[in-house]
Design an enzyme around this catalytic site. Structure first.
Site, PDB file in Angstrom:
ATOM      1  N   ARG A  18       0.786  -1.148   0.004  1.00  0.00           N
ATOM      2  CA  ARG A  18       0.038   0.022  -0.156  1.00  0.00           C
ATOM      3  C   ARG A  18       0.775   1.104  -0.129  1.00  0.00           C
ATOM      4  O   ARG A  18       0.250   2.359  -0.269  1.00  0.00           O
ATOM      5  CB  ARG A  18      -0.873   0.097   1.218  1.00  0.00           C
ATOM      6  CG  ARG A  18      -2.068  -1.102   1.011  1.00  0.00           C
ATOM      7  CD  ARG A  18      -3.048  -0.914   2.292  1.00  0.00           C
ATOM      8  NE  ARG A  18      -1.993  -1.932   3.293  1.00  0.00           N
ATOM      9  CZ  ARG A  18      -2.544  -2.125   4.480  1.00  0.00           C
ATOM     10  NH1 ARG A  18      -3.864  -1.567   5.023  1.00  0.00           N
ATOM     11  NH2 ARG A  18      -1.887  -2.993   5.519  1.00  0.00           N
ATOM     12  N   LYS A  25       8.467  -0.295   3.944  1.00  0.00           N
ATOM     13  CA  LYS A  25       7.714   0.729   4.792  1.00  0.00           C
ATOM     14  C   LYS A  25       8.565   0.974   5.795  1.00  0.00           C
ATOM     15  O   LYS A  25       8.723   2.063   6.488  1.00  0.00           O
ATOM     16  CB  LYS A  25       6.320  -0.057   5.117  1.00  0.00           C
ATOM     17  CG  LYS A  25       5.621   0.669   6.248  1.00  0.00           C
ATOM     18  CD  LYS A  25       3.889   0.421   6.144  1.00  0.00           C
ATOM     19  CE  LYS A  25       3.744  -0.833   6.720  1.00  0.00           C
ATOM     20  NZ  LYS A  25       2.280  -1.229   6.497  1.00  0.00           N
ATOM     21  N   TYR A 107       3.696  -3.931  15.936  1.00  0.00           N
ATOM     22  CA  TYR A 107       3.695  -3.948  14.510  1.00  0.00           C
ATOM     23  C   TYR A 107       4.529  -2.700  14.219  1.00  0.00           C
ATOM     24  O   TYR A 107       4.784  -1.566  14.789  1.00  0.00           O
ATOM     25  CB  TYR A 107       2.264  -3.515  14.079  1.00  0.00           C
ATOM     26  CG  TYR A 107       1.315  -4.718  14.185  1.00  0.00           C
ATOM     27  CD1 TYR A 107       1.776  -5.852  14.330  1.00  0.00           C
ATOM     28  CD2 TYR A 107       0.066  -4.483  13.845  1.00  0.00           C
ATOM     29  CE1 TYR A 107       0.543  -6.829  14.548  1.00  0.00           C
ATOM     30  CE2 TYR A 107      -0.853  -5.315  13.918  1.00  0.00           C
ATOM     31  CZ  TYR A 107      -0.647  -6.521  14.317  1.00  0.00           C
ATOM     32  OH  TYR A 107      -1.439  -7.489  14.587  1.00  0.00           O
ATOM     33  N   TYR A 334      26.804  28.506   2.514  1.00  0.00           N
ATOM     34  CA  TYR A 334      26.928  27.216   2.719  1.00  0.00           C
ATOM     35  C   TYR A 334      28.182  27.100   3.636  1.00  0.00           C
ATOM     36  O   TYR A 334      29.373  27.514   3.022  1.00  0.00           O
ATOM     37  CB  TYR A 334      26.893  26.440   1.477  1.00  0.00           C
ATOM     38  CG  TYR A 334      27.304  24.934   1.581  1.00  0.00           C
ATOM     39  CD1 TYR A 334      26.490  24.303   2.328  1.00  0.00           C
ATOM     40  CD2 TYR A 334      28.392  24.431   1.296  1.00  0.00           C
ATOM     41  CE1 TYR A 334      27.006  22.950   2.529  1.00  0.00           C
ATOM     42  CE2 TYR A 334      28.807  23.192   1.577  1.00  0.00           C
ATOM     43  CZ  TYR A 334      27.951  22.282   2.526  1.00  0.00           C
ATOM     44  OH  TYR A 334      28.242  21.152   2.734  1.00  0.00           O
ATOM     45  N   ASN A 345      32.850  36.373  12.099  1.00  0.00           N
ATOM     46  CA  ASN A 345      31.772  36.786  11.277  1.00  0.00           C
ATOM     47  C   ASN A 345      31.784  36.264   9.966  1.00  0.00           C
ATOM     48  O   ASN A 345      32.920  36.446   9.291  1.00  0.00           O
ATOM     49  CB  ASN A 345      31.672  38.495  11.434  1.00  0.00           C
ATOM     50  CG  ASN A 345      30.347  38.938  10.776  1.00  0.00           C
ATOM     51  OD1 ASN A 345      29.242  38.915  11.438  1.00  0.00           O
ATOM     52  ND2 ASN A 345      30.167  39.076   9.505  1.00  0.00           N
TER      53      ASN A 345
HETATM   54  C1  UD1 Z   1      -3.172  -4.401  11.567  1.00  0.00           C
HETATM   55  C2  UD1 Z   1      -4.475  -5.267  12.558  1.00  0.00           C
HETATM   56  C3  UD1 Z   1      -5.710  -4.577  12.906  1.00  0.00           C
HETATM   57  C4  UD1 Z   1      -5.027  -3.066  13.509  1.00  0.00           C
HETATM   58  C5  UD1 Z   1      -3.898  -2.260  12.808  1.00  0.00           C
HETATM   59  C6  UD1 Z   1      -3.243  -1.200  13.738  1.00  0.00           C
HETATM   60  C7  UD1 Z   1      -4.211  -7.499  12.076  1.00  0.00           C
HETATM   61  C8  UD1 Z   1      -5.132  -8.654  11.110  1.00  0.00           C
HETATM   62  N1  UD1 Z   1      -5.023  -6.266  11.930  1.00  0.00           N
HETATM   63  O1  UD1 Z   1      -3.881  -4.255  10.413  1.00  0.00           O
HETATM   64  O2  UD1 Z   1      -6.652  -4.925  13.559  1.00  0.00           O
HETATM   65  O3  UD1 Z   1      -6.379  -2.020  13.879  1.00  0.00           O
HETATM   66  O4  UD1 Z   1      -2.873  -3.367  12.355  1.00  0.00           O
HETATM   67  O5  UD1 Z   1      -2.078  -0.621  12.917  1.00  0.00           O
HETATM   68  O6  UD1 Z   1      -3.446  -7.892  12.511  1.00  0.00           O
HETATM   69  N2  UD1 Z   1       3.127  -8.172   8.812  1.00  0.00           N
HETATM   70  C9  UD1 Z   1       4.044  -9.282   8.604  1.00  0.00           C
HETATM   71  N3  UD1 Z   1       3.691  -9.955   8.044  1.00  0.00           N
HETATM   72  C10 UD1 Z   1       2.649 -10.399   7.155  1.00  0.00           C
HETATM   73  C11 UD1 Z   1       1.614  -9.207   7.454  1.00  0.00           C
HETATM   74  C12 UD1 Z   1       2.048  -8.152   8.137  1.00  0.00           C
HETATM   75  O7  UD1 Z   1       5.270  -9.263   9.403  1.00  0.00           O
HETATM   76  O8  UD1 Z   1       2.192 -11.364   6.738  1.00  0.00           O
HETATM   77  C13 UD1 Z   1       3.537  -6.833   9.554  1.00  0.00           C
HETATM   78  C14 UD1 Z   1       3.645  -5.575   8.818  1.00  0.00           C
HETATM   79  O9  UD1 Z   1       4.912  -5.517   8.225  1.00  0.00           O
HETATM   80  C15 UD1 Z   1       3.336  -4.779   9.564  1.00  0.00           C
HETATM   81  C16 UD1 Z   1       2.146  -5.128  10.650  1.00  0.00           C
HETATM   82  O10 UD1 Z   1       2.533  -6.660  10.593  1.00  0.00           O
HETATM   83  O11 UD1 Z   1       4.202  -4.021  10.200  1.00  0.00           O
HETATM   84  C17 UD1 Z   1       0.843  -5.155  10.457  1.00  0.00           C
HETATM   85  O12 UD1 Z   1       0.446  -5.351   9.240  1.00  0.00           O
HETATM   86  P1  UD1 Z   1      -0.529  -4.588   8.292  1.00  0.00           P
HETATM   87  O13 UD1 Z   1      -0.683  -5.245   7.016  1.00  0.00           O
HETATM   88  O14 UD1 Z   1       0.069  -3.146   8.375  1.00  0.00           O
HETATM   89  O15 UD1 Z   1      -2.016  -4.569   9.239  1.00  0.00           O
HETATM   90  P2  UD1 Z   1      -2.941  -3.693   9.149  1.00  0.00           P
HETATM   91  O16 UD1 Z   1      -3.778  -3.604   7.905  1.00  0.00           O
HETATM   92  O17 UD1 Z   1      -2.414  -2.313   9.387  1.00  0.00           O
HETATM   93 MG    MG Z   2      -0.628  -1.521   9.445  1.00  0.00          MG
END
Ligand code: UD1
Ligand code: MG
Length: 424
Positions: A18, A25, A107, A334, A345
């Protein structure tokens, strides 16, 4: 009763689709530091028996390279071969975690969390998860409660019907869970949802039901849970972080004329009584003493150190520049790879020509030197104490200017003036 031993797991194994930049990211810049560093810093604030970072195969290269040079190189890295959801990610980390204990999961895309909020969660009896009430809950998992207010479900945005989508309490994605029970719950997960992924949220709910865990709602600071899924989110989160950093500086006695146009990154030191004018950018690592004046329209880059009372004015860029007490560069300059002595100065339009196309070279300007407008100092070069350069002088490399001497012209040569007229 949960086992007291705490382990920490940060998930950064997603594909960052995304974000649409093609890169990870985790390494996007947020106030001068990678997004992931903000999370690792906060996660490191708690004492833990082990710390694990989960990465995906797609972006592991650049993230591991950054990690190896960071303060977090002692984190254990574990790989998720394919990004099949947050539940799948935690399952992939289980082999490097002990059989039992407590696991704090964060996360890697949620950079504004404070150590205090994590502590509140970790202290909750039976474990728990963090929530907050957001004016615009779109994109987040919704917290569904029953009549007495007990947690009943966490429904992802993509799985929401209209009624559930209207719920404003959302899941922060931070959990403290019993590890032995989590192992069982993860083994039972199915991908029966809109995204066809294994959701950690389903496993977390099952664990908390069994252990009698709680939800901890961040009532006073809901912005802490803001996650970065898109570049629009990144801009929003950066704005929040920037204001917070400025508030900390102002509380410590720094005058900020216009917070809306002032960019002070992470890890900047500014002494009390200093004043920062509008449209100024102070990069990570900059150190400013007391009673200094910066801006408006100044760009202070890494390695800039201003001693007390130094002044950097409009359209001045500095990098690896140390200015002594009361030294001034007030217009259009610079200053790179330079040490400027106390009370020197630097005239308008002065440039340090520090780069010869291959290497950077250093310039030294002595105490109370007076650098005339439009001077070019071609490094490596040294201008002595109390020395003067005439307007438009080009001081060529290795043609050092002696203490008290005056040089003029292109290339700059000593100007012989009667001793009585020499500046102090
Ligand atoms: C997730 C939560 C959601 C919460 C939100 C908060 C789940 C299913 N959903 O959604 O409830 O409100 O975060 O920000 O958990 N990642 C992995 N491996 C994967 C998928 C994701 O390591 O296979 C990591 C991503 O790098 C990221 C984190 O997990 O850092 C969250 O993943 P992301 O896809 O951003 O979840 P959200 O849609 O934000
Ligand atoms: Mg997220």
């Amino acid at each position: 009763m949960l086992s007291p031993e705490l382990h920490v797991l940060v998930l950064a194994g997603g594909e960052s689709t995304r974000i649409r930049t093609g890169g990870p990211k985790a390494l996007l810049d947020l106030c001068g530091k990678p997004l992931l560093e903000h999370v690792l810093r906060t996660a490191s604030s708690l004492p833990a028996a082990s710390r694990v970072l989960l990465l995906g195969s797609r972006h592991r290269g650049p993230i591991e390279k950054w990690l190896a040079e960071s303060a977090y190189r002692d984190w254990k890295v574990v790989l998720q071969a394919e990004a099949k959801g947050t539940g799948h990610a935690v399952a992939a980390a289980l082999p490097v975690l002990p059989p039992a204990g407590r696991l704090l999961i964060l996360y890697g895309d949620t950079p504004l969390l404070s150590p205090d909020s994590l502590r509140a969660l970790v202290e909750a009896e039976g474990g728990g998860l963090l929530t907050a009430v957001l004016a615009d809950p779109a994109g987040y998992g919704r917290i569904v409660r029953d009549e007495p207010g007990e947690l009943r479900a966490i429904v992802e945005d993509a799985d929401c019907d209209e009624e559930t989508a209207a719920i404003q309490e959302v899941n922060a994605g931070v959990y403290c869970l019993d590890l032995a029970i989590l192992r069982r719950a993860l083994a039972e997960l199915t991908a029966d949802n809109a995204q066809g992924e294994l959701y950690l949220t389903d496993a977390a709910l099952a664990v908390l039901e069994e252990t009698g865990g709680v939800t901890v709602c961040l009532e006073n600071a809901p912005e802490e849970i803001l996650g970065v899924n898109t570049l629009q989110d990144l801009a929003l989160v950066a704005g929040v972080r920037r204001q917070l950093l400025l508030e900390e500086h102002m509380a410590a006695g720094v005058i900020v004329d216009d917070p809306a146009t002032t960019y002070v990154e992470e890890d900047v030191q500014i002494g009390a009584g200093s004043r920062i004018g509008p449209f100024s950018v102070l990069r990570s690592g900059v150190r400013i003493g007391r009673g200094c004046h910066v801006g408006p329209f100044a760009h202070l880059r890494a390695g800039t150190v201003l001693a007390d009372g130094a002044e950097i004015g409009n359209f001045v860029e500095t990098k690896n520049a140390e200015l002594g007490e009361g030294a001034k560069a007030k217009h259009l300059s610079y200053l790179g790879d330079v040490a400027v002595g106390a009370r020197a100065n630097i005239g308008a339009g002065t440039i340090t020509a520090n780069y010869d196309g291959k290497a950077k070279h250093r310039t030294v300007v002595g105490e109370r030197a007076f650098i005339g407008s439009g001077t070019v100092l071609v490094a490596p070069v040294r201008v002595g104490r109390n020395a003067v350069t005439g307007a438009g002088a080009v001081v060529t490399r290795n043609h050092d200017v002696a203490d008290g001497a005056t040089v003029v012209g292109v290339p700059a040569r000593p100007l012989h003036v009667p001793a009585a007229e020499k500046p102090e």
